[in-house]
Design a protein around this motif. Structure first.
Motif, mmCIF file in Angstrom:
data_model
loop_
_atom_site.group_PDB
_atom_site.id
_atom_site.type_symbol
_atom_site.label_atom_id
_atom_site.label_comp_id
_atom_site.label_asym_id
_atom_site.label_seq_id
_atom_site.Cartn_x
_atom_site.Cartn_y
_atom_site.Cartn_z
ATOM 1 N N ARG A 194 -1.246 -16.901 11.099
ATOM 2 C CA ARG A 194 -0.474 -17.353 11.637
ATOM 3 C C ARG A 194 0.646 -16.478 11.184
ATOM 4 O O ARG A 194 0.866 -17.042 9.378
ATOM 5 C CB ARG A 194 -0.226 -18.873 11.635
ATOM 6 N N VAL A 195 2.114 -16.375 11.603
ATOM 7 C CA VAL A 195 2.875 -15.158 11.083
ATOM 8 C C VAL A 195 4.393 -16.225 11.043
ATOM 9 O O VAL A 195 4.658 -16.606 12.651
ATOM 10 C CB VAL A 195 3.402 -13.866 11.054
ATOM 11 N N ASN A 196 5.013 -16.860 10.094
ATOM 12 C CA ASN A 196 6.327 -17.174 10.850
ATOM 13 C C ASN A 196 7.804 -16.949 10.120
ATOM 14 O O ASN A 196 7.781 -16.565 9.386
ATOM 15 C CB ASN A 196 6.340 -19.153 10.337
ATOM 16 N N ILE A 218 7.613 -8.680 4.655
ATOM 17 C CA ILE A 218 6.785 -8.348 5.657
ATOM 18 C C ILE A 218 5.597 -7.779 4.747
ATOM 19 O O ILE A 218 4.224 -8.196 4.419
ATOM 20 C CB ILE A 218 6.558 -7.507 6.593
ATOM 21 N N ASP A 219 5.839 -6.920 3.920
ATOM 22 C CA ASP A 219 4.846 -5.685 2.970
ATOM 23 C C ASP A 219 4.171 -6.030 1.808
ATOM 24 O O ASP A 219 2.670 -6.547 1.557
ATOM 25 C CB ASP A 219 5.988 -4.283 2.932
ATOM 26 N N LEU A 220 5.417 -7.689 1.213
ATOM 27 C CA LEU A 220 5.123 -8.508 0.321
ATOM 28 C C LEU A 220 4.629 -9.016 0.044
ATOM 29 O O LEU A 220 3.412 -8.933 -0.293
ATOM 30 C CB LEU A 220 6.309 -8.452 -0.776
ATOM 31 N N VAL A 221 4.147 -9.978 1.571
ATOM 32 C CA VAL A 221 3.533 -11.006 1.883
ATOM 33 C C VAL A 221 1.936 -10.370 1.898
ATOM 34 O O VAL A 221 0.871 -10.784 2.001
ATOM 35 C CB VAL A 221 4.191 -11.262 3.023
ATOM 36 N N VAL A 222 2.029 -9.162 2.932
ATOM 37 C CA VAL A 222 0.629 -8.491 3.218
ATOM 38 C C VAL A 222 -0.583 -8.126 2.070
ATOM 39 O O VAL A 222 -1.082 -8.288 1.460
ATOM 40 C CB VAL A 222 0.196 -7.531 4.131
ATOM 41 N N ASP A 223 0.954 -7.806 0.425
ATOM 42 C CA ASP A 223 -0.065 -6.957 -0.248
ATOM 43 C C ASP A 223 -0.493 -8.668 -1.008
ATOM 44 O O ASP A 223 -1.469 -8.884 -1.766
ATOM 45 C CB ASP A 223 1.021 -6.620 -1.612
ATOM 46 N N LYS A 224 0.424 -9.746 -1.075
ATOM 47 C CA LYS A 224 -0.081 -10.989 -1.531
ATOM 48 C C LYS A 224 -1.183 -11.327 -1.413
ATOM 49 O O LYS A 224 -2.105 -11.782 -1.891
ATOM 50 C CB LYS A 224 0.922 -11.266 -2.026
ATOM 51 N N ILE A 225 -1.383 -10.934 0.115
ATOM 52 C CA ILE A 225 -2.860 -11.523 0.617
ATOM 53 C C ILE A 225 -3.999 -10.796 0.422
ATOM 54 O O ILE A 225 -5.005 -12.051 0.129
ATOM 55 C CB ILE A 225 -2.749 -11.652 2.303
ATOM 56 N N VAL A 280 10.932 -14.342 0.228
ATOM 57 C CA VAL A 280 11.927 -14.356 1.049
ATOM 58 C C VAL A 280 12.556 -12.860 0.213
ATOM 59 O O VAL A 280 12.538 -12.880 -1.391
ATOM 60 C CB VAL A 280 12.417 -15.779 0.175
ATOM 61 N N SER A 281 13.118 -12.523 0.922
ATOM 62 C CA SER A 281 13.778 -10.972 0.634
ATOM 63 C C SER A 281 15.471 -10.820 1.749
ATOM 64 O O SER A 281 14.940 -11.733 2.309
ATOM 65 C CB SER A 281 13.774 -10.458 0.526
ATOM 66 N N GLN A 282 15.637 -10.139 1.494
ATOM 67 C CA GLN A 282 17.131 -9.810 2.332
ATOM 68 C C GLN A 282 17.225 -8.845 3.503
ATOM 69 O O GLN A 282 17.319 -8.475 4.189
ATOM 70 C CB GLN A 282 18.341 -8.360 1.240
ATOM 71 N N ASP A 283 15.304 -8.351 2.796
ATOM 72 C CA ASP A 283 14.785 -7.638 4.231
ATOM 73 C C ASP A 283 13.847 -8.163 5.028
ATOM 74 O O ASP A 283 12.879 -8.226 4.158
ATOM 75 C CB ASP A 283 14.302 -6.101 3.413
ATOM 76 N N MET A 284 13.669 -8.578 6.105
ATOM 77 C CA MET A 284 12.579 -8.895 6.718
ATOM 78 C C MET A 284 10.787 -8.042 6.986
ATOM 79 O O MET A 284 9.974 -8.130 6.439
ATOM 80 C CB MET A 284 12.491 -8.902 8.116
ATOM 81 N N TYR A 285 11.673 -6.201 6.880
ATOM 82 C CA TYR A 285 10.045 -5.820 7.120
ATOM 83 C C TYR A 285 9.903 -5.673 5.715
ATOM 84 O O TYR A 285 8.907 -5.541 5.344
ATOM 85 C CB TYR A 285 10.328 -3.989 7.197
ATOM 86 N N GLY A 286 10.385 -5.408 4.240
ATOM 87 C CA GLY A 286 10.720 -5.445 2.916
ATOM 88 C C GLY A 286 9.489 -6.958 2.916
ATOM 89 O O GLY A 286 8.601 -6.958 2.316
ATOM 90 N N LYS A 307 21.690 -14.337 5.744
ATOM 91 C CA LYS A 307 21.323 -13.387 5.795
ATOM 92 C C LYS A 307 19.269 -13.186 4.873
ATOM 93 O O LYS A 307 19.262 -12.043 4.982
ATOM 94 C CB LYS A 307 21.908 -11.905 5.996
ATOM 95 N N THR A 308 19.009 -14.594 4.413
ATOM 96 C CA THR A 308 17.480 -13.873 3.735
ATOM 97 C C THR A 308 17.070 -14.242 4.942
ATOM 98 O O THR A 308 16.447 -15.161 5.643
ATOM 99 C CB THR A 308 18.188 -15.204 3.241
ATOM 100 N N ALA A 309 16.206 -13.181 4.907
ATOM 101 C CA ALA A 309 14.590 -12.928 5.486
ATOM 102 C C ALA A 309 13.181 -13.876 5.067
ATOM 103 O O ALA A 309 13.024 -13.312 3.430
ATOM 104 C CB ALA A 309 14.404 -11.918 5.785
ATOM 105 N N LYS A 310 12.680 -14.463 5.053
ATOM 106 C CA LYS A 310 11.998 -15.075 4.858
ATOM 107 C C LYS A 310 9.982 -15.387 5.708
ATOM 108 O O LYS A 310 10.150 -15.133 6.781
ATOM 109 C CB LYS A 310 11.277 -16.695 4.207
ATOM 110 N N VAL A 311 9.433 -14.666 5.040
ATOM 111 C CA VAL A 311 7.818 -14.759 5.797
ATOM 112 C C VAL A 311 7.000 -15.331 5.364
ATOM 113 O O VAL A 311 6.763 -15.077 3.787
ATOM 114 C CB VAL A 311 7.575 -12.943 5.840
ATOM 115 N N GLU A 312 6.425 -15.811 6.112
ATOM 116 C CA GLU A 312 5.206 -16.452 5.998
ATOM 117 C C GLU A 312 3.991 -16.477 6.766
ATOM 118 O O GLU A 312 3.898 -16.182 7.517
ATOM 119 C CB GLU A 312 5.430 -18.040 6.015
ATOM 120 N N VAL A 313 3.055 -16.045 6.128
ATOM 121 C CA VAL A 313 1.200 -16.000 6.336
ATOM 122 C C VAL A 313 0.494 -16.731 6.033
ATOM 123 O O VAL A 313 -0.251 -17.350 4.974
ATOM 124 C CB VAL A 313 1.429 -14.633 5.905
#
Length: 182
Positions: A41-43, A78-85, A70-76, A50-56
């Motif tokens: 599940r990705v939210n 996403i990359d960081l969350v996948v690295d954390k997982i 949470v960062s200013q860049d949605m794609y960034g 203009k802050t982007a938050k990605v939860e996986v």
């Protein structure tokens, strides 16, 4: 195979974003070759500033992996969350594989509902979020692992030995405490 549920808040989930999320999270599939389906599940959220938050959240039977960024860049993000997982999986690969193979059935559903109360000499306290939690039978070591994987300071679970509801929590001194409900 990964089953994706991608949701956006204050953002339209375009095909480009969906494809990016799916391609990035496909990297974790190699860790779960035995699995038929991995519920992911990705939210995606965008705030006014203009802050982007990605939860996986990845649900694996009795195990749950979770990361957010949470960062200013949605794609960034996403990359960081996948690295954390991926770091969580690598760090706990043996424990996750062992616990996941046990296929513990789900337990009871715990629902918490609080009413707002006015505190003397203080502001009105409001409940801004209610969460339903499925309690799963596990031992204290698995509960500790789950708490660490989720990045929480507490974890509620059903003890696999006596069926009691327990709360494991991190104390201010860094040690763990256990509340056993009888």
């Amino acid at each position: 195979m990964i089953k994706f549920s991608i949701r956006g808040e204050n953002i339209e989930v375009t095909d480009a974003i969906r494809d990016y999320v799916e391609s990035k999270l496909a990297k974790i599939e190699k860790y779960f070759v035995e699995e038929n389906e991995i519920d992911t599940r990705v939210n995606l959220k965008v705030y006014r500033e203009k802050t982007a938050k990605v939860e996986v959240t990845i649900l694996l039977g009795s195990m749950t992996l979770r990361a957010e960024d949470v960062s200013q860049d949605m794609y960034g993000s996403i990359d960081l969350v996948v690295d954390k997982i991926e770091r969580q999986i690598r760090k706990n690969k043996t424990k996750i594989a062992k616990k996941h193979r046990e296929k513990i059935p789900t337990g009871q559903v715990f629902t918490s509902e609080f009413e707002s109360e006015e505190v003397e000499e203080g502001p009105v306290v409001k409940v801004v979020r209610t969460k339903n939690v499925t309690l799963k039978p596990m031992d204290i070591e698995e509960a500790r692992l789950q708490m660490e994987l989720l990045g929480h300071d507490f974890f509620i679970y059903t003890d696999s030995e006596d069926g009691a509801t327990n709360i494991l929590y991190r104390r201010e001194d860094g040690d763990l405490g256990l509340i056993e409900a009888k």
